[in-house]
Design a protein around this motif. Sequence first.
Motif, PDB file in Angstrom:
ATOM      1  N   ALA A  24       0.839  -1.207   0.000  1.00 22.38           N
ATOM      2  CA  ALA A  24       0.000   0.000   0.000  1.00 22.38           C
ATOM      3  C   ALA A  24       0.868   1.249   0.000  1.00 22.38           C
ATOM      4  O   ALA A  24       0.591   2.212  -0.722  1.00 22.38           O
ATOM      5  CB  ALA A  24      -0.944  -0.003   1.209  1.00 22.38           C
ATOM      6  N   GLU A  25       1.945   1.231   0.798  1.00 26.34           N
ATOM      7  CA  GLU A  25       2.839   2.392   0.843  1.00 26.34           C
ATOM      8  C   GLU A  25       3.473   2.655  -0.530  1.00 26.34           C
ATOM      9  O   GLU A  25       3.512   3.792  -0.995  1.00 26.34           O
ATOM     10  CB  GLU A  25       3.956   2.187   1.888  1.00 26.34           C
ATOM     11  N   ILE A  26       3.948   1.571  -1.167  1.00 27.28           N
ATOM     12  CA  ILE A  26       4.605   1.734  -2.474  1.00 27.28           C
ATOM     13  C   ILE A  26       3.591   2.215  -3.520  1.00 27.28           C
ATOM     14  O   ILE A  26       3.851   3.145  -4.281  1.00 27.28           O
ATOM     15  CB  ILE A  26       5.248   0.396  -2.933  1.00 27.28           C
ATOM     16  N   ILE A  27       2.424   1.558  -3.539  1.00 27.91           N
ATOM     17  CA  ILE A  27       1.402   1.917  -4.526  1.00 27.91           C
ATOM     18  C   ILE A  27       0.949   3.357  -4.311  1.00 27.91           C
ATOM     19  O   ILE A  27       0.732   4.100  -5.261  1.00 27.91           O
ATOM     20  CB  ILE A  27       0.203   0.947  -4.444  1.00 27.91           C
ATOM     21  N   HIS A  28       0.830   3.746  -3.039  1.00 24.47           N
ATOM     22  CA  HIS A  28       0.406   5.118  -2.742  1.00 24.47           C
ATOM     23  C   HIS A  28       1.394   6.137  -3.298  1.00 24.47           C
ATOM     24  O   HIS A  28       1.009   7.147  -3.883  1.00 24.47           O
ATOM     25  CB  HIS A  28       0.248   5.285  -1.222  1.00 24.47           C
ATOM     26  N   VAL A  29       2.699   5.858  -3.137  1.00 27.35           N
ATOM     27  CA  VAL A  29       3.720   6.798  -3.591  1.00 27.35           C
ATOM     28  C   VAL A  29       3.858   6.780  -5.118  1.00 27.35           C
ATOM     29  O   VAL A  29       3.897   7.834  -5.765  1.00 27.35           O
ATOM     30  CB  VAL A  29       5.087   6.488  -2.924  1.00 27.35           C
ATOM     31  N   LYS A  30       3.905   5.583  -5.716  1.00 27.04           N
ATOM     32  CA  LYS A  30       4.198   5.474  -7.148  1.00 27.04           C
ATOM     33  C   LYS A  30       2.963   5.424  -8.042  1.00 27.04           C
ATOM     34  O   LYS A  30       3.063   5.626  -9.253  1.00 27.04           O
ATOM     35  CB  LYS A  30       5.020   4.202  -7.408  1.00 27.04           C
ATOM     36  N   GLY A  31       1.819   5.119  -7.459  1.00 28.82           N
ATOM     37  CA  GLY A  31       0.624   4.878  -8.275  1.00 28.82           C
ATOM     38  C   GLY A  31       0.533   3.391  -8.594  1.00 28.82           C
ATOM     39  O   GLY A  31       1.555   2.705  -8.715  1.00 28.82           O
ATOM     40  N   PHE A  32      -0.697   2.884  -8.741  1.00 30.36           N
ATOM     41  CA  PHE A  32      -0.916   1.446  -8.900  1.00 30.36           C
ATOM     42  C   PHE A  32      -0.247   0.893 -10.157  1.00 30.36           C
ATOM     43  O   PHE A  32       0.492  -0.091 -10.110  1.00 30.36           O
ATOM     44  CB  PHE A  32      -2.425   1.144  -8.911  1.00 30.36           C
ATOM     45  N   HIS A  33      -0.487   1.556 -11.300  1.00 27.08           N
ATOM     46  CA  HIS A  33       0.036   1.007 -12.554  1.00 27.08           C
ATOM     47  C   HIS A  33       1.550   1.098 -12.648  1.00 27.08           C
ATOM     48  O   HIS A  33       2.182   0.280 -13.309  1.00 27.08           O
ATOM     49  CB  HIS A  33      -0.624   1.698 -13.750  1.00 27.08           C
ATOM     50  N   ALA A  34       2.151   2.081 -11.993  1.00 23.59           N
ATOM     51  CA  ALA A  34       3.600   2.261 -12.075  1.00 23.59           C
ATOM     52  C   ALA A  34       4.351   1.320 -11.138  1.00 23.59           C
ATOM     53  O   ALA A  34       5.569   1.201 -11.207  1.00 23.59           O
ATOM     54  CB  ALA A  34       3.968   3.707 -11.753  1.00 23.59           C
ATOM     55  N   THR A  35       3.628   0.632 -10.248  1.00 26.29           N
ATOM     56  CA  THR A  35       4.277  -0.256  -9.282  1.00 26.29           C
ATOM     57  C   THR A  35       4.364  -1.667  -9.855  1.00 26.29           C
ATOM     58  O   THR A  35       3.373  -2.189 -10.362  1.00 26.29           O
ATOM     59  CB  THR A  35       3.469  -0.284  -7.968  1.00 26.29           C
ATOM     60  N   SER A  36       5.557  -2.270  -9.772  1.00 33.03           N
ATOM     61  CA  SER A  36       5.702  -3.637 -10.278  1.00 33.03           C
ATOM     62  C   SER A  36       5.653  -4.636  -9.122  1.00 33.03           C
ATOM     63  O   SER A  36       5.948  -4.297  -7.969  1.00 33.03           O
ATOM     64  CB  SER A  36       7.027  -3.791 -11.033  1.00 33.03           C
ATOM     65  N   ILE A  37       5.269  -5.853  -9.460  1.00 27.83           N
ATOM     66  CA  ILE A  37       5.244  -6.942  -8.478  1.00 27.83           C
ATOM     67  C   ILE A  37       6.644  -7.153  -7.882  1.00 27.83           C
ATOM     68  O   ILE A  37       6.787  -7.430  -6.696  1.00 27.83           O
ATOM     69  CB  ILE A  37       4.717  -8.235  -9.173  1.00 27.83           C
ATOM     70  N   SER A  38       7.697  -6.987  -8.715  1.00 26.50           N
ATOM     71  CA  SER A  38       9.073  -7.166  -8.224  1.00 26.50           C
ATOM     72  C   SER A  38       9.386  -6.170  -7.103  1.00 26.50           C
ATOM     73  O   SER A  38      10.018  -6.525  -6.104  1.00 26.50           O
ATOM     74  CB  SER A  38      10.081  -6.940  -9.351  1.00 26.50           C
ATOM     75  N   GLU A  39       8.956  -4.913  -7.260  1.00 33.53           N
ATOM     76  CA  GLU A  39       9.226  -3.908  -6.228  1.00 33.53           C
ATOM     77  C   GLU A  39       8.570  -4.295  -4.903  1.00 33.53           C
ATOM     78  O   GLU A  39       9.140  -4.114  -3.834  1.00 33.53           O
ATOM     79  CB  GLU A  39       8.675  -2.537  -6.653  1.00 33.53           C
ATOM     80  N   LEU A  61      -3.897  -8.320  -5.633  1.00 33.23           N
ATOM     81  CA  LEU A  61      -3.245  -7.658  -4.501  1.00 33.23           C
ATOM     82  C   LEU A  61      -4.004  -6.381  -4.126  1.00 33.23           C
ATOM     83  O   LEU A  61      -4.305  -6.144  -2.952  1.00 33.23           O
ATOM     84  CB  LEU A  61      -1.789  -7.313  -4.863  1.00 33.23           C
ATOM     85  N   LEU A  62      -4.329  -5.575  -5.126  1.00 31.46           N
ATOM     86  CA  LEU A  62      -5.069  -4.327  -4.871  1.00 31.46           C
ATOM     87  C   LEU A  62      -6.394  -4.648  -4.180  1.00 31.46           C
ATOM     88  O   LEU A  62      -6.774  -4.008  -3.193  1.00 31.46           O
ATOM     89  CB  LEU A  62      -5.312  -3.584  -6.185  1.00 31.46           C
ATOM     90  N   TYR A  63      -7.080  -5.665  -4.696  1.00 27.17           N
ATOM     91  CA  TYR A  63      -8.366  -6.056  -4.110  1.00 27.17           C
ATOM     92  C   TYR A  63      -8.173  -6.541  -2.671  1.00 27.17           C
ATOM     93  O   TYR A  63      -8.951  -6.205  -1.782  1.00 27.17           O
ATOM     94  CB  TYR A  63      -9.024  -7.145  -4.971  1.00 27.17           C
TER      95      TYR A  63
END
Lengths: 211, 211
Positions: A24-39, A61-63
């Motif tokens: 959630a922290e990563i997705i919040h900072v980078k945006g959902f589409h810009a975040t990769s599973i590897s990160e 994961l988002l769900y």
Amino acid sequence: MTKTGVLNDAPEANRAVEIFRAAAEIIHVKGFHATSISEIADAVRLTKAGLYYYIKGKEDLLYAIMSYGMDLLERHVVAPARLEAKPEDRLRSIVASHARLITNDGRAITILVNELAGLTEEHRRQMMTRQRSYFEFIRDTLEALRSKGRLNEVDTTVAAFSLLGTVLWVSRWYRPGGRLSAEQVVEEIVRLTLGGLVAPAPTEATDEERA
Amino acid sequence: MTKTGVLNDAPEANRAVEIFRAAAEIIHVKGFHATSISEIADAVRLTKAGLYYYIKGKEDLLYAIMSYGMDLLERHVVAPARLEAKPEDRLRSIVASHARLITNDGRAITILVNELAGLTEEHRRQMMTRQRSYFEFIRDTLEALRSKGRLNEVDTTVAAFSLLGTVLWVSRWYRPGGRLSAEQVVEEIVRLTLGGLVAPAPTEATDEERA
């Protein structure tokens, strides 16, 4: 209360929650589409294969994160508020515990609860149903307040949305370690929202006034 | 007031605004990263090459939309509010005109104003400075209200953020053609927010009370 099967098993549940928070922290900072599973895998010290043990993919994961956010809301906000018999106490309980949930650790998760665009149609429908039910719990509380003559002259739909807007917005501006403590922020939010909504109780005339 | 050079030339400015509105709607529904330049070009009946006459790329488009959103805010909310001498009138003007801007046509653009994650570092910094300046205009208005003894006992930072949360949240729930007209929503939002903030003016004792 949880909808994600993996959360039923305690140690795995803790690991899943850890993944949800980090993601959630990563997705919040980078945006959902810009975040990769590897990160996300890197952040929780798992291989991609290891991460796939917990989640089927990015949408899943988002769900799962949103479902977890709604679980927290139902457990820490709705359930305790239901125990309050008086509508003004119920309203205060909703606002205080929701603001507290956000200032404590629900910041990124709270923001993601609105990332409905990233979900499949079916998941989006389920999530909107849960969000709607929370909204109606708030509006019903305002209607109960009205029936006791304790609600100011406001439209309960607009008031319920506005209250939600104020509380959810805390996730956008509150930073731990700032001038105000989490508990001070909670108190201010309660005072602000209830101040605009709750009419004073009809005062009983005191002996002094009667004299 | 605008930062995007293309907006200085009237006919091109109109076309650019049309592009910003259409793009904002698509980006709002699909998410920034999931939206392609081709989709935006299709929506405004341009070739991709034609669209590149107006914007340099996706990030530039997002920045242009946000800048346009801030231009609207400064022109339709901040400028008229500055003309109000009394802080309570200034506050009412801010809330009413901001809510009106959102219900009129600023919905998708308002939501995008928070898509800071999609911007380059430099653009993000510029956008945050403009947003901060609007926030401070609201907080200064609350401080002015306080110095006149007309602000309820609230922290002005929390109050300014909460007011913004309530107003911005309108973009998430208001749908044109619903039970309440745009103007009714604006009135309710004004009543709710000012009701929680503005203390009644100290009443002059009337002749009747004096008797």
